[in-house]
Design an enzyme around this catalytic site. Structure first.
Site, PDB file in Angstrom:
ATOM      1  N   GLU A 295      22.826 -30.780  -1.926  1.00 21.52           N
ATOM      2  CA  GLU A 295      24.191 -30.708  -2.651  1.00 21.52           C
ATOM      3  C   GLU A 295      23.571 -31.160  -4.143  1.00 21.52           C
ATOM      4  O   GLU A 295      24.548 -31.482  -4.968  1.00 21.52           O
ATOM      5  CB  GLU A 295      25.090 -31.892  -2.192  1.00 21.52           C
ATOM      6  CG  GLU A 295      24.432 -33.173  -1.560  1.00 21.52           C
ATOM      7  CD  GLU A 295      25.481 -34.112  -0.820  1.00 21.52           C
ATOM      8  OE1 GLU A 295      26.813 -34.062  -1.048  1.00 21.52           O
ATOM      9  OE2 GLU A 295      25.076 -35.107  -0.332  1.00 21.52           O
TER      10      GLU A 295
ATOM     11  N   ASP B 235      29.541 -31.483  -4.165  1.00 22.80           N
ATOM     12  CA  ASP B 235      28.562 -32.170  -5.264  1.00 22.80           C
ATOM     13  C   ASP B 235      27.568 -30.979  -5.758  1.00 22.80           C
ATOM     14  O   ASP B 235      27.097 -31.198  -6.962  1.00 22.80           O
ATOM     15  CB  ASP B 235      27.754 -33.260  -4.426  1.00 22.80           C
ATOM     16  CG  ASP B 235      28.663 -34.437  -4.235  1.00 22.80           C
ATOM     17  OD1 ASP B 235      28.909 -34.961  -5.304  1.00 22.80           O
ATOM     18  OD2 ASP B 235      28.603 -35.132  -3.284  1.00 22.80           O
TER      19      ASP B 235
HETATM   20  C1  PEP Z   1      29.858 -32.165  -0.405  1.00 26.38           C
HETATM   21  O1  PEP Z   1      29.515 -32.790  -1.702  1.00 26.38           O
HETATM   22  O2  PEP Z   1      30.262 -30.784  -0.676  1.00 26.38           O
HETATM   23  C2  PEP Z   1      30.155 -32.806   0.695  1.00 26.38           C
HETATM   24  C3  PEP Z   1      30.351 -32.233   1.796  1.00 26.38           C
HETATM   25  O3  PEP Z   1      30.125 -34.215   0.726  1.00 26.38           O
HETATM   26  P1  PEP Z   1      31.265 -35.004  -0.005  1.00 26.38           P
HETATM   27  O4  PEP Z   1      32.390 -34.236  -0.270  1.00 26.38           O
HETATM   28  O5  PEP Z   1      31.595 -36.175   1.112  1.00 26.38           O
HETATM   29  O6  PEP Z   1      30.457 -35.497  -1.331  1.00 26.38           O
HETATM   30 MG    MG Z   2      28.674 -34.686  -1.319  1.00 29.30          MG
END
Ligand code: PEP
Ligand code: MG
Length: 836
Positions: free
Chosen positions: A695, A719
């Site tokens: 990410e 992210d």
């Molecule tokens: C992302 O970053 O795509 C993810 C799945 O984590 P979160 O949305 O919890 O940051």
């Molecule tokens: Mg994330």
């Protein structure tokens, strides 16, 4: 230069899939009336010379040009279909008429997004216009890259020219006004040539002191006749009257193509189809029902001289009321995890506290204005500022301000806002606001039509989120439609049909019923595994935050949990959950999933997710600070406790552990080591699989090194978008641009899959992109084998997978990496794998 008549191999002037003319979505091109040729559905934005030669014709609007090769073959290159309507916008010619060019030289550049958005199709034509002397041999290639061999041109042994000579002196002529949109560009010129070729008479077109034979495509285009220009046609020969009549018809009857609906953004309004208003799709869907117009609050002139204190109090009270309402909306959105809705209304709250607005309103009140007028004018002044910036995104934010204007005015006037709406109505308005939309959706409106607005506005985002068909930019005519008139809103095509027949109504009902049945069928198959047509298995798992959600996911056919966001166990409480409580929570998720596996992500706090009982050092940039796995740096005991809890679930083989925000291999190795130690302490023989979230761009770029030590990789596109595009994922103003289908992200995803494949690891996607059916073929094509989606979308995504050919996805996804924006990728996806 004299023609050498040699055979010639043309290089591809564009990159992309190659189509036969018959498959081009344009009657004139497809019929071969302009000559034989091939088409390319371009993935790049630059037209290159297919051979050495001379540019003998350039369209006034820069969307097409003709090159004469050194062997004498004349090739028209026409970018997109109906692109003449853009009037040159989005096209930048890099050569002039008469220029000598060499093979591969850039001839023209075009704005791929803009052309795709505004015109019928990007499919571009390469047409041999002097087929009487040459013939074309395609090389049977499915897809080409710029510069690759593309087709062959050979001289005909005997030129197939018309030989019949008409020596008659009979003459006929007429003045005609040209009605073709954009004037006599390639397609109308082809029709004129076709008309002329049907007679033995010699026909010529005269304009602005020049004339050209009607059977010469180049000659006709070269006259530069614009739409509405008057030309003279002369025909000489024994059938001159009939020829004249045919030519007058060809010159004055616009090509009868069905008007096209742009896919998104600013409109090209086409009014040619009677009884249809054309706008821009903001949220797709097909509905019918009565059209009802919704008007905003209008104020009578202000007599002035009001008591300032009283008016200030009124304004304060109204502002307080609206703030309260927005807080309620926010709380509800939060509860429903409606992130977009939450973002939009949080932005409204901030706007409502904006000192520029409040100061302007207060100052007007101090000068004797009524609170109503002071508020209205303060907002209007800010709207002017935003509109004056000349940027569509800012202009769309003006609608948020108008929303607040209306809400506060309604509060000031004491009207509880009530817009009586029969269920099943389609609502029209100048421009709807986000709060209007929520109200209308609660009142069971089935569709929305706006005179103005854009496809990236907050209203559009909300409409998409609610599955409410919505068309924007329909023009003021939509406000003149009589109240209650029954209409059809074909939002995907941006069409509002004002006078649909009974048969059309029945058809719309049939289509809607079929869609419902399809959803039901998808649901019926949701518990079966998903495989592409050519047998590639794709696991469709679910993102959950609790055992209750896991239960919903299981009931909806999830193949497992692809992401359990454990931080939700930690938030909204005063103390941290202890090891025992954590173990029970994780076990409950495993239990809810039957025999299926569960990926549990270690706590991802920091950044936007702060915990009251876990004071972290204050940071200037928390999103770039101690979040995710970096927590191990400052609070190792917290992570240890979580790992210990995780290792105690049974059966441990069904539990996989996922690490968030990893940016280098050592972070993974450190946790791996720690897990090994804990397993020894707990005397465990089974080790859970350990995966890494991709990410941040660094992780994607290091995927190969990470995959050497990880059991799997899971891409967090939320992210990854934020950090790749340098756009805050929570920024309401950037919401529409934080799009994980951006080609930069696709390149990172491709690199992640390639890195993982080197070590035989599988890659999943657990960010929101996995839930976007438009993205499914791209992710499958790039090598992703698990999609973790929101529980209610499992059936839809599985169904999407079952309709794909993985080999085809692989082939076309590569081309998407070369596109220039997320919008271009979305449009290409729509073309390659349309969503029904
Ligand atoms: C992302 O970053 O795509 C993810 C799945 O984590 P979160 O949305 O919890 O940051
Ligand atoms: Mg994330």
């Amino acid at each position: 230069m004299s023609n050498n008549n040699n055979d010639l191999t043309l290089s591809a002037p564009l990159s992309g899939p190659v189509l036969a003319l018959g498959n081009v979505p344009d009657k004139v091109f497809a019929s071969g009336a302009m000559g034989d040729g091939l088409a390319i559905d371009p993935l790049n934005d630059c037209l290159h010379a297919p051979c050495d030669g001379e540019i003998i014709q350039v369209a006034r609007t820069g969307h097409a040009l003709t090159i004469r090769a050194d062997n004498g073959a004349e090739l028209l290159m026409h970018v997109g279909i109906d692109t003449v309507a853009l009037n040159g916008q989005g096209f930048a010619l890099r050569v002039e008429q008469g220029a000598r060019v060499s093979r591969g030289q850039v001839l023209l550049q075009f704005d791929l997004d803009r052309v795709a958005r505004h015109c019928k199709s990007l499919i571009s034509l390469i047409i041999l216009t002097n087929g009487e002397h040459f013939q074309l041999r395609p090389l049977g290639i499915d897809s080409v890259k710029v510069g690759e061999p593309f087709m062959q041109i050979t001289a005909r042994a005997t030129a197939s020219v018309r030989t019949a000579v008409d020596n008659s002196d009979a003459e006929a002529s007429a003045q005609v006004r040209v009605t073709h949109r954009g004037g006599l560009h390639a397609r109308p010129a082809a029709l004129i040539r076709k008309a002329a070729q049907g007679f033995s008479s010699q026909s010529r077109l005269h304009f602005a002191g020049h004339s050209a034979a009607c059977d010469s495509l180049m000659g006709v285009m070269g006259l530069g006749v614009g739409e509405g220009d008057e030309v003279r046609v002369t025909c000489r020969g024994k059938d001159c009257e009939a020829a004249l009549q045919a030519l007058v018809t060809a010159l004055s009857q616009p090509i009868g193509d069905a008007p096209h609906a742009p896919a998104a953004a600013a409109p090209v309004r086409v009014t040619a189809e009677a009884g249809v208003l054309q706008g821009v799709c903001a949220a797709p869907g097909l509905v019918c029902g009565p059209l009802l117009r919704m008007a905003g609050v209008e104020l009578a002139p202000d007599p002035g001289n009001h008591q300032a204190d009283e008016q200030l109090q009124r304004l304060d009270a109204a502002l307080e009321q609206v703030r309260g309402e927005i807080h309620t909306t926010l709380a509800q959105a939060r509860q429903r995890k409606a992130v977009e809705e939450e973002e939009i209304f949080a932005a409204h709250l901030a706007l409502l506290e904006d000192p520029a607005l409040l100061d302007a309103a207060n100052a007007a009140i101090e000068h004797g204005s009524a609170a109503t007028h002071a508020w209205r004018d303060a907002i209007q002044a800010q709207c002017q500022v935003l509109l004056g910036l000349g940027k569509p995104l800012f202009a769309e934010r003006a609608n948020d301000l108008r929303d607040l204007q209306q809400r506060v005015l309604r509060a000031l006037l004491g009207e509880a806002w009530q817009f009586e709406l029969p269920a099943g109505a389609i609502v029209s308005a100048h421009e709807l606001t986000p709060s209007d939309l929520l109200q209308l959706s609660a009142q069971h409106a089935v569709g929305l039509c706006m005179a103005e607005g854009g496809a990236t506005s907050h209203v559009a985002i909300l409409a998409r989120g609610k599955g409410l068909p919505c068309v924007v930019a329909l023009g003021a005519e939509v406000l003149d439609v009589p109240q209650g008139q029954r209409v059809v809103l074909d939002a995907a095509n941006g069409r509002l049909e004002l006078a649909p027949s009974e048969a059309r109504h029945a058809e719309v009902h049939r289509i809607r019923d079929a869609q419902k049945r399809r959803r039901q069928q998808q649901q019926n198959q949701a518990h079966q595994p998903a495989q592409t047509r050519d047998g590639v298995s794709i696991e469709v798992a679910a993102n959950v935050a609790s055992s209750a959600e896991a239960q919903v996911a299981f009931e909806n056919g999830a193949d497992g949990v692809g992401l359990l966001r454990t931080e939700f166990l930690f938030v909204d409480r005063r103390t941290a959950p202890d090891e025992q409580e954590q173990r029970q929570a994780y076990q409950a998720v495993l239990d809810a999933m039957g025999e299926k596996s569960v990926i549990i992500r270690t706590i991802d706090v920091g950044g936007d997710k702060q915990l009251d009982y876990l004071p972290l050092p204050a940071e200037a940039n928390p999103v770039l600070g101690l979040r995710g796995i970096r927590l191990a740096q400052v609070r190792p005991e917290l992570l240890d406790q979580q790992l210990r809890a995780l290792l105690q679930v049974t059966p441990l083989g069904r539990c996989r552990i996922l690490l968030p925000m990893v940016s280098e291999v050592d972070e993974l190795l450190h946790i791996r080591q720690r897990l090994d130690q804990l397993c020894m302490e707990l005397e465990l023989s089974v080790r859970p699989e350990l995966g890494v979230m991709i990410e941040v761009p660094a992780a994607a770029l290091l995927a190969e090194q990470l995959a050497r030590h990880a059991d799997f990789l899971s891409i967090g596109t939320n992210d990854l978008s934020q950090y790749t595009l340098a756009m805050d994922r929570d920024h309401a103003g950037l919401a529409a641009r934080v799009d994980a289908l951006h080609p930069a992200l696709l390149r990172l995803i491709a690199q992640t899959c390639a890195g993982a494949a080197k070590h035989g690891r599988w890659v999943g996607v657990c960010g929101a992109l996995a839930s976007d059916p438009l993205a499914t073929p791209v992710l499958v094509g790039l090598g992703v084998s698990e999609l973790s989606v929101s529980p209610l979308q499992i059936a839809e995504i599985k169904d999407r997978v079952r309709h794909l050919e993985a080999a085809h996805c692989r082939q076309l996804s590569q081309g998407l990496l070369d596109l220039s924006s997320a919008t271009a990728v979305r449009q290409a996806c729509q073309r390659h794998w349309p969503l029904s």
